[in-house]
Design an enzyme around this catalytic site. Structure first.
Site, mmCIF file in Angstrom:
data_model
loop_
_atom_site.group_PDB
_atom_site.id
_atom_site.type_symbol
_atom_site.label_atom_id
_atom_site.label_comp_id
_atom_site.label_asym_id
_atom_site.label_seq_id
_atom_site.Cartn_x
_atom_site.Cartn_y
_atom_site.Cartn_z
ATOM 1 N N ASP A 10 -1.195 -6.347 -3.283
ATOM 2 C CA ASP A 10 -0.217 -6.141 -4.339
ATOM 3 C C ASP A 10 1.178 -6.296 -3.710
ATOM 4 O O ASP A 10 1.332 -6.122 -2.498
ATOM 5 C CB ASP A 10 -0.420 -4.721 -4.893
ATOM 6 C CG ASP A 10 0.696 -4.307 -5.809
ATOM 7 O OD1 ASP A 10 1.023 -5.077 -6.732
ATOM 8 O OD2 ASP A 10 1.256 -3.201 -5.611
ATOM 9 N N ASP A 12 4.723 -5.230 -5.527
ATOM 10 C CA ASP A 12 5.619 -4.104 -5.850
ATOM 11 C C ASP A 12 5.009 -2.755 -5.457
ATOM 12 O O ASP A 12 3.954 -2.375 -5.962
ATOM 13 C CB ASP A 12 5.919 -4.067 -7.354
ATOM 14 C CG ASP A 12 6.801 -5.236 -7.786
ATOM 15 O OD1 ASP A 12 7.272 -5.981 -6.911
ATOM 16 O OD2 ASP A 12 7.017 -5.388 -9.000
HETATM 17 MG MG LIG Z 1 2.197 -2.114 -7.293
#
Ligand SMILES: [Mg+2]
Length: 274
Positions: A10, A12
């Site tokens: 991932d 962010d």
């Molecule tokens: Mg995230």
């Protein structure tokens, strides 16, 4: 190491700091993977343009997954090896990349979103309704990156002003063949896909090239759970408040580090087992 490892991550709040988008703390992990020739595959709710930007910044040349599993992109220098993909009729060609689109079109999503806004009396605001300045403020992103974030192809991030409406909003989207999923900062309206659908597809493509693939994933949010379910080695890092997202997966490995700090620790844990 005689097996081929691939690592999904991932962006962010995981590879990138939740507040500043810095990857200073994850740089060590990124470089460790490069030195072991392990592909690092971004798997994010971010848009195509944003991912291109962060791939260039971090020197990444692996395939990538955008908009919560809306599409998989394969770099031109790599897609030749994925023989099976060449046979897929749904393959699109975008800026020299080969794209496998898994999500609904943005036009369709915006059409349903506008109906939802009418139904719920403007309690929802989507990226498509916001100016670059507004997106920039909400995301704490410089305007050039906010403009990139606004260019969506398969997913509409939105704010729900009254969270008590969530179940009804989910029902409405289902009735229209779409679904709502919580991301790191926003809810997302999207087609019948998620990070897990895309990870499963890409892992199976890797399996056409390498006999034995071991897939790992690093994430911090609820929308990473489908990704975790599709890999052999799932690593959960901490959120900015020093807690873990509740993930219903017994074999999840919890890493005692926030976001990008946790990312580097997860890479070290992976390499210790490799
Ligand atoms: Mg995230």
């Amino acid at each position: 190491m005689n097996k081929k490892f691939v690592v999904f991550t991932d962006l962010d709040g995981t590879l990138l700091d939740y507040y500043t988008y810095s990857y200073e703390a994850s740089r060590e992990g990124i470089e460790l993977l490069k030195s072991h020739d392990i592909p690092l595959i971004f798997c994010t709710s971010k848009s195509y343009a944003e991912v291109i930007y962060f791939r260039e910044k971090t020197g990444n040349n692996s395939p990538f997954i955008v908009e919560n599993g809306g599409a998989i992109y394969l770099p031109p220098e790599q897609f030749e090896q994925f023989n099976r993909l060449k046979q897929l009729e749904r393959l699109e060609h975008v800026d020299g990349y080969s794209a496998l689109e898994l999500g609904a079109s943005y036009d369709r999503i915006r059409q349903v979103f506008k109906e939802m806004k009418r139904e719920f009396k403007d309690m929802l605001t989507g990226f498509g309704d916001m100016t670059v300045e507004e997106v920039s403020r909400y995301l704490n992103l410089e305007p050039s990156l906010a403009a990139m974030a606004k260019v969506r192809r398969h997913d509409e991030p939105f704010i729900l002003k009254d969270p008590s409406l969530l179940e009804r909003v989910k029902q409405f989207s289902q009735q229209n063949g779409l679904k709502v999923y919580p991301g790191t900062r926003f809810y997302h309206l999207m087609g019948n896909t998620d990070k897990g659908v895309a990870v499963k597809e890409l892992v199976s493509l890797y399996r056409t090239v390498y006999a034995e693939i071991i897939a790992a994933a690093v994430g911090e949010g609820k929308n990473d759970e489908p990704m975790f379910r599709q890999v052999d080695m799932p690593y959960l890092v901490k959120k900015p408040d020093n807690t873990f997202t509740d993930v219903a997966l017994d074999r999840i490995v919890k890493i005692d580090g926030i976001g990008p700090y946790g990312f580097t620790l997860a890479v070290k844990a992976l390499l210790a087992e490799a």
